[in-house]
Scaffold this motif. Structure first.
Motif, PDB file in Angstrom:
ATOM      1  N   ALA A  63     -35.240  -6.082 -26.819  1.00  0.00           N
ATOM      2  CA  ALA A  63     -36.249  -6.891 -27.545  1.00  0.00           C
ATOM      3  C   ALA A  63     -37.526  -6.938 -26.879  1.00  0.00           C
ATOM      4  O   ALA A  63     -38.773  -7.109 -27.341  1.00  0.00           O
ATOM      5  CB  ALA A  63     -35.763  -8.160 -28.140  1.00  0.00           C
ATOM      6  N   TYR A  64     -37.416  -7.058 -25.591  1.00  0.00           N
ATOM      7  CA  TYR A  64     -38.619  -7.529 -24.755  1.00  0.00           C
ATOM      8  C   TYR A  64     -38.883  -6.344 -23.782  1.00  0.00           C
ATOM      9  O   TYR A  64     -38.103  -5.761 -23.173  1.00  0.00           O
ATOM     10  CB  TYR A  64     -38.430  -8.629 -23.739  1.00  0.00           C
ATOM     11  CG  TYR A  64     -38.140 -10.011 -24.543  1.00  0.00           C
ATOM     12  CD1 TYR A  64     -39.247 -10.796 -24.902  1.00  0.00           C
ATOM     13  CD2 TYR A  64     -36.775 -10.436 -24.651  1.00  0.00           C
ATOM     14  CE1 TYR A  64     -38.855 -11.942 -25.647  1.00  0.00           C
ATOM     15  CE2 TYR A  64     -36.688 -11.748 -25.132  1.00  0.00           C
ATOM     16  CZ  TYR A  64     -37.598 -12.198 -25.851  1.00  0.00           C
ATOM     17  OH  TYR A  64     -37.337 -13.524 -26.605  1.00  0.00           O
ATOM     18  N   PRO A  65     -40.280  -6.038 -23.446  1.00  0.00           N
ATOM     19  CA  PRO A  65     -40.669  -4.797 -22.428  1.00  0.00           C
ATOM     20  C   PRO A  65     -40.403  -5.410 -21.057  1.00  0.00           C
ATOM     21  O   PRO A  65     -40.388  -6.575 -21.040  1.00  0.00           O
ATOM     22  CB  PRO A  65     -42.176  -4.760 -22.923  1.00  0.00           C
ATOM     23  CG  PRO A  65     -42.805  -5.950 -23.506  1.00  0.00           C
ATOM     24  CD  PRO A  65     -41.447  -6.517 -23.990  1.00  0.00           C
ATOM     25  N   THR A  66     -40.247  -4.464 -20.197  1.00  0.00           N
ATOM     26  CA  THR A  66     -39.729  -4.951 -18.856  1.00  0.00           C
ATOM     27  C   THR A  66     -40.821  -4.142 -17.917  1.00  0.00           C
ATOM     28  O   THR A  66     -41.262  -3.133 -18.036  1.00  0.00           O
ATOM     29  CB  THR A  66     -38.334  -4.188 -18.419  1.00  0.00           C
ATOM     30  OG1 THR A  66     -37.571  -4.522 -19.503  1.00  0.00           O
ATOM     31  CG2 THR A  66     -37.882  -4.715 -17.216  1.00  0.00           C
ATOM     32  N   ASP A  67     -41.278  -5.298 -16.984  1.00  0.00           N
ATOM     33  CA  ASP A  67     -42.536  -4.807 -15.966  1.00  0.00           C
ATOM     34  C   ASP A  67     -41.645  -3.861 -15.029  1.00  0.00           C
ATOM     35  O   ASP A  67     -40.465  -3.624 -14.763  1.00  0.00           O
ATOM     36  CB  ASP A  67     -43.246  -5.882 -15.539  1.00  0.00           C
ATOM     37  CG  ASP A  67     -42.329  -6.767 -14.530  1.00  0.00           C
ATOM     38  OD1 ASP A  67     -41.279  -6.551 -14.287  1.00  0.00           O
ATOM     39  OD2 ASP A  67     -42.644  -7.858 -14.355  1.00  0.00           O
ATOM     40  N   SER A  68     -42.624  -3.640 -13.935  1.00  0.00           N
ATOM     41  CA  SER A  68     -42.014  -2.702 -12.986  1.00  0.00           C
ATOM     42  C   SER A  68     -40.863  -3.369 -11.921  1.00  0.00           C
ATOM     43  O   SER A  68     -40.092  -2.758 -11.180  1.00  0.00           O
ATOM     44  CB  SER A  68     -43.252  -2.313 -11.676  1.00  0.00           C
ATOM     45  OG  SER A  68     -44.102  -1.585 -12.479  1.00  0.00           O
ATOM     46  N   GLN A  69     -41.038  -4.601 -11.973  1.00  0.00           N
ATOM     47  CA  GLN A  69     -39.967  -5.465 -11.219  1.00  0.00           C
ATOM     48  C   GLN A  69     -38.669  -5.751 -11.892  1.00  0.00           C
ATOM     49  O   GLN A  69     -37.848  -6.429 -11.388  1.00  0.00           O
ATOM     50  CB  GLN A  69     -40.468  -6.870 -10.727  1.00  0.00           C
ATOM     51  CG  GLN A  69     -41.917  -6.767  -9.869  1.00  0.00           C
ATOM     52  CD  GLN A  69     -41.737  -5.900  -8.607  1.00  0.00           C
ATOM     53  OE1 GLN A  69     -40.484  -6.129  -7.949  1.00  0.00           O
ATOM     54  NE2 GLN A  69     -42.736  -4.980  -8.328  1.00  0.00           N
ATOM     55  N   GLY A  70     -38.496  -5.269 -13.231  1.00  0.00           N
ATOM     56  CA  GLY A  70     -37.442  -5.427 -14.086  1.00  0.00           C
ATOM     57  C   GLY A  70     -37.310  -6.976 -14.744  1.00  0.00           C
ATOM     58  O   GLY A  70     -36.611  -7.304 -15.222  1.00  0.00           O
ATOM     59  N   HIS A  71     -38.524  -7.495 -14.806  1.00  0.00           N
ATOM     60  CA  HIS A  71     -38.481  -8.637 -15.506  1.00  0.00           C
ATOM     61  C   HIS A  71     -39.311  -8.726 -16.812  1.00  0.00           C
ATOM     62  O   HIS A  71     -39.950  -7.445 -17.202  1.00  0.00           O
ATOM     63  CB  HIS A  71     -39.790  -9.642 -14.804  1.00  0.00           C
ATOM     64  CG  HIS A  71     -39.170  -9.855 -13.208  1.00  0.00           C
ATOM     65  ND1 HIS A  71     -40.351 -10.181 -12.174  1.00  0.00           N
ATOM     66  CD2 HIS A  71     -38.247 -10.012 -12.741  1.00  0.00           C
ATOM     67  CE1 HIS A  71     -39.439 -10.183 -10.961  1.00  0.00           C
ATOM     68  NE2 HIS A  71     -38.460 -10.310 -11.157  1.00  0.00           N
ATOM     69  N   PHE A  72     -38.443  -9.532 -17.758  1.00  0.00           N
ATOM     70  CA  PHE A  72     -39.143  -9.450 -19.174  1.00  0.00           C
ATOM     71  C   PHE A  72     -40.304 -10.167 -19.554  1.00  0.00           C
ATOM     72  O   PHE A  72     -40.732 -11.056 -19.009  1.00  0.00           O
ATOM     73  CB  PHE A  72     -37.976 -10.048 -19.927  1.00  0.00           C
ATOM     74  CG  PHE A  72     -36.357  -9.707 -20.028  1.00  0.00           C
ATOM     75  CD1 PHE A  72     -36.228  -8.268 -20.211  1.00  0.00           C
ATOM     76  CD2 PHE A  72     -35.350 -10.344 -19.822  1.00  0.00           C
ATOM     77  CE1 PHE A  72     -35.004  -7.649 -19.987  1.00  0.00           C
ATOM     78  CE2 PHE A  72     -34.009  -9.831 -19.426  1.00  0.00           C
ATOM     79  CZ  PHE A  72     -33.888  -8.534 -19.818  1.00  0.00           C
ATOM     80  N   CYS A  73     -40.964  -9.373 -20.234  1.00  0.00           N
ATOM     81  CA  CYS A  73     -42.376 -10.096 -20.696  1.00  0.00           C
ATOM     82  C   CYS A  73     -42.138 -10.940 -21.996  1.00  0.00           C
ATOM     83  O   CYS A  73     -41.327 -10.170 -23.124  1.00  0.00           O
ATOM     84  CB  CYS A  73     -43.411  -8.885 -21.278  1.00  0.00           C
ATOM     85  SG  CYS A  73     -43.683  -7.552 -19.637  1.00  0.00           S
ATOM     86  N   GLY A  74     -42.486 -12.139 -21.854  1.00  0.00           N
ATOM     87  CA  GLY A  74     -42.355 -12.803 -23.055  1.00  0.00           C
ATOM     88  C   GLY A  74     -41.157 -13.747 -23.243  1.00  0.00           C
ATOM     89  O   GLY A  74     -40.993 -14.477 -24.141  1.00  0.00           O
ATOM     90  N   GLN A  75     -40.149 -13.748 -21.862  1.00  0.00           N
ATOM     91  CA  GLN A  75     -38.741 -14.279 -22.221  1.00  0.00           C
ATOM     92  C   GLN A  75     -39.136 -15.860 -21.898  1.00  0.00           C
ATOM     93  O   GLN A  75     -39.707 -16.149 -21.064  1.00  0.00           O
ATOM     94  CB  GLN A  75     -37.861 -13.695 -21.153  1.00  0.00           C
ATOM     95  CG  GLN A  75     -36.750 -14.341 -21.198  1.00  0.00           C
ATOM     96  CD  GLN A  75     -35.728 -13.748 -20.303  1.00  0.00           C
ATOM     97  OE1 GLN A  75     -36.020 -12.794 -19.654  1.00  0.00           O
ATOM     98  NE2 GLN A  75     -34.353 -14.537 -20.206  1.00  0.00           N
ATOM     99  N   LYS A  76     -38.444 -16.606 -22.783  1.00  0.00           N
ATOM    100  CA  LYS A  76     -38.841 -18.044 -22.788  1.00  0.00           C
ATOM    101  C   LYS A  76     -38.015 -18.585 -21.371  1.00  0.00           C
ATOM    102  O   LYS A  76     -36.948 -17.771 -21.095  1.00  0.00           O
ATOM    103  CB  LYS A  76     -38.157 -18.924 -23.899  1.00  0.00           C
ATOM    104  CG  LYS A  76     -39.025 -18.635 -25.019  1.00  0.00           C
ATOM    105  CD  LYS A  76     -38.342 -19.429 -26.299  1.00  0.00           C
ATOM    106  CE  LYS A  76     -39.405 -19.081 -27.551  1.00  0.00           C
ATOM    107  NZ  LYS A  76     -38.853 -19.928 -28.719  1.00  0.00           N
ATOM    108  N   GLY A  77     -38.658 -19.555 -20.858  1.00  0.00           N
ATOM    109  CA  GLY A  77     -37.678 -19.943 -19.547  1.00  0.00           C
ATOM    110  C   GLY A  77     -38.134 -19.341 -18.374  1.00  0.00           C
ATOM    111  O   GLY A  77     -37.396 -19.427 -17.172  1.00  0.00           O
ATOM    112  N   THR A  78     -39.091 -18.326 -18.225  1.00  0.00           N
ATOM    113  CA  THR A  78     -39.298 -17.489 -17.182  1.00  0.00           C
ATOM    114  C   THR A  78     -40.980 -17.612 -17.024  1.00  0.00           C
ATOM    115  O   THR A  78     -41.723 -18.077 -17.665  1.00  0.00           O
ATOM    116  CB  THR A  78     -38.784 -16.029 -17.403  1.00  0.00           C
ATOM    117  OG1 THR A  78     -39.729 -15.645 -18.576  1.00  0.00           O
ATOM    118  CG2 THR A  78     -37.497 -16.007 -17.840  1.00  0.00           C
TER     119      THR A  78
END
Length: 713
Positions: A63-78
């Motif tokens: 559901a969420y795109p992932t950056d170069s570090q493997g983190h979700f874009c737009g994920q709540k609580g991050t």
């Protein structure tokens, strides 16, 4: 008194020696217990696989795109909660050959809250910084981390990969920042510019950027998708009305078949001829109207592949091709009706008897809804399990070089320490980019195997649900057939009784038959997969053998489906195991091969005519409505982008609705035919052994004198 005929004795077939047989066997025992146990074990394993995938998987990765570090874009609580869009540092690097191999653009990707809205380079922010800090404040939000001021040189910034060399006006598309392309008098522009600086001392143009972004098809798809969404939003209630009318028409036709099957058949036939004739007339009218118009003489080959379908309808050749196809279809239908007119009488008689059966067992018309629910559950569980399996694991990072010439490329790496390793020095410009989710545990190593298991059990369950429906309907209609005095002797709740009997005693047999089909379908999928993967290196001989294999497996699947269908009828009647029922059904069909040819093909033809008439009627109404040709009678939706989208939706949906209703009829007639053949071999028409079939149908199919069922004069 009519002369009695002794029952036919078939050597090795004990079914013909049971003088007291009066219909579906009541006292049954469980069949194919071993296959039942295996089936249950597979289901338990399937449930366990779903639970394990649910624990390890994370659908947010889809559901969420992932950056170069493997983190979700737009994920709540991050930290990226308010940064839901993915931004690419250098889109021009997306033309690298490594993109095709790794499916990743070899450039740094970060999460941002909004896309850039103007042209700006890193160098341009350095000079006016002391006087105006606004440019750097705006620019720094697209860096990995905020910088107080642009002190580093351009080369140092690019080496450390802290900020992009330049930003361009962009818009979010699929939660990713892509250049804001537009066309000005036929010229492609980005932010109203055709030429711009890339931040590294080169002047680029919009065409280069669009090629680098590689989103031509994606942007076209977005444009078409938005138009399709608008059309569906405008016409959804008309589509529902059309499907409801299709359902009502199917019900009406089924009711009419109970009384006037012959008359209705010819209505079917004339209706199909009329619908095709209207299509021919409409094609000729459009073909004639385009005469003399500009560019209408061009061929489909001349204009090539176009995303705007309406362009094809501006060509005379398109309507000419449609008209020729419809004319050929019209001639084939008329010739078929002429040469098969005698055999059609047989199918009409079977339809009348089938109508009579459904009149006494009306609940069978509801059963396709239950099958649809079971199939939906299977599809949903398979899809959810597949998503959780695909998103199981931890982020895996791989080395990607823009030039594609690094010997370490495609190896795993650690982004935290990558810039301090020898690899970054040996391969200048190489990036440690997030690739996919995986791991080194036993579970992660077997994820491909779990995907195969998920697909195989899914195919097995789908075929089992269909087999259960066929066996249930066969049991209900067999209860009708073998009732001597109808409807008095028909057992109460025949459909529910047949369903319970199939589940309680014959789950193993149904699982056996569906397992065979699942194996064949799995082999076909493997062949298709190999064909896709080995398409380039194949030679003509290997392609030929592969086509032969595909054809053989397709024919095998059709033959097994036909035999399974009749085997399930025998299971519903006699309660024997799958192999014996399949053998008995095969032998019975071989002994009555001519009757099989008449019943199977001609009756299918009649039922197909019904489906075509329902679909054609709704299709014509939908076409007239969506093309605004019924303004005096009914005002439909206006200003549609693609009128054929809701039109095709209504047509396909109407066909599926009609198919659901008429499939019950098809199973009914198949069951009655099997029972009829059994009836002829078991009974002789005497008072002691009367025929169970209706005298009218017996007279048509068997051409023998029928002794009255209740008493012998």
């Amino acid at each position: 008194m009519a002369k009695k005929r002794k029952p036919t004795s078939i050597k090795g077939d004990p079914r013909t020696f049971d003088p007291d047989f009066k219909g579906p066997v009541v006292n049954r025992s469980c069949t194919d217990v071993l296959c039942f146990i295996i089936f249950i074990l597979f289901i338990i394993g399937y449930i366990i696989l779903g639970l394990v995938a649910w624990v390890h998987g994370d659908p947010r990765r889809v559901a969420y795109p992932t950056d170069s570090q493997g983190h979700f874009c737009g994920q709540k609580g991050t930290p990226n909660e308010n940064k839901s869009i993915l931004f690419y540092f250098n889109l021009f690097s997306c033309t690298s050959p490594s993109v095709m191999v790794n499916l990743q653009c070899p450039t740094t990707q970060i999460c941002v809250s909004k896309c850039p809205e103007k042209f700006l380079t890193y160098v341009e922010t350095q000079f006016p910084y002391k006087k105006d800090k606004n440019s750097w404040t705006y620019y720094s939000q697209f860096c990995k981390s905020p910088f107080p001021k642009p002190e580093k040189s351009l080369s140092q910034i690019l080496m450390d990969d802290d900020c992009p060399a330049a930003i361009f006006p962009s818009k979010p598309f699929l939660q990713r920042c892509f250049p804001d392309f537009s066309t000005d008098n036929g010229t492609l522009t980005v932010g109203n510019k055709t030429l711009f600086e890339d931040g590294k001392g080169k002047t680029r143009n919009a065409v280069e950027l669009r090629a680098a972004a590689n989103i031509n098809k994606a942007l076209d798809a977005k444009s078409i998708g938005m138009k399709l969404f608008e059309d569906y939003a405008t016409t959804w209630y008309w589509i529902l009305i059309g499907l409801t009318i299709a359902m009502l028409l199917s019900w009406i036709f089924l009711i009419l078949l109970r009384f006037t099957a012959g008359f209705l058949f010819w209505i079917f036939a004339l209706g199909v001829i009329g619908v095709i004739g209207y299509g021919i007339w409409h094609c000729y009218k459009e073909y004639n109207n385009l005469r003399g118009r500009q560019n209408s003489h061009l061929t489909i080959y001349d204009i090539g592949i176009q995303t705007d379908i309406r362009m094809y309808f501006q060509l005379r050749q398109t309507w000419l091709v449609f008209m020729i196809i419809l004319c050929i279809l019209e001639v084939l239908v008329i010739l078929t009706l002429i040469f098969l007119r005698n055999r059609i009488r047989i199918s009409i008689a079977l339809l009348k008897e089938g109508s009579r059966a459904i009149r006494y067992v009306p609940t069978t018309l509801i059963y396709p809804v239950l099958t649809f629910i079971f199939l939906s559950i299977c599809i949903f569980y398979w899809a959810v399990t597949a998503v959780y399996l695909a998103t199981s694991g931890v982020p895996i990072y791989k080395i990607i070089a823009p030039a594609g010439q690094c010997k370490h490329e495609n190896k795993t790496c650690d982004p935290e320490i990558f810039n301090t390793t020898e690899i970054s020095k040996a391969c200048p410009g190489a990036q440690c980019i997030f690739a996919f989710y995986g791991g080194k545990s036993t579970y992660h190593q077997y994820i491909p195997t779990f995907h195969i298991f998920n697909l195989f059990v899914f195919l097995w369950l789908i075929n089992f649900v269909i087999a259960l429906g066929q066996c249930t309907l066969a049991g209900a209609f067999a209860s009708y057939y073998w009732a001597l005095n109808k409807p008095e002797d028909i057992p109460p709740y025949p459909l529910f009784t047949a369903f319970g009997r199939a589940i309680r005693y014959h789950t193993g047999s149904l699982a056996f038959g569906s397992l065979i089909l699942a194996v064949i379908q799995m082999l076909r999928i493997v062949l298709e997969y190999l064909d896709k993967r080995l398409k380039e290196p194949q030679n003509n001989i290997s392609k030929f053998f592969q086509c032969c294999l595909k054809c053989c497996f397709w024919c095998l699947e059709k033959a097994v489906k036909f035999l399974n269908r009749n085997a399930y009828v025998m299971i519903a009647i006699y309660g024997k195991n799958f192999c014996r029922s399949a053998r008995d059904a095969f032998n019975l069909l071989i002994r009555n091969v001519l009757k099989v040819a008449v019943m199977d093909k001609v009756t299918d033809f009649v039922l197909i005519l019904g489906k075509i008439l329902v679909t054609g009627s709704i299709g014509v109404l939908a076409f007239l409505l969506f093309t605004e040709r019924l303004p005096m009678l009914l005002k439909g939706p206006t200003s549609l982008n693609y009128y054929w989208v809701p039109f095709l939706t209504v047509v396909i949906g109407s066909y599926l609705v009609a198919h659901g209703f008429f499939s019950v009829y098809a199973m009914c007639i198949d069951t009655l035919f099997i029972c009829f053949c059994e009836d002829l071999e078991r009974n002789d028409g005497s008072t002691e052994k009367p025929y169970f079939i209706a005298p009218t149908l017996h007279g048509i199919l068997n051409k023998k004198q029928l002794v009255p069922q209740k008493q012998e004069e």
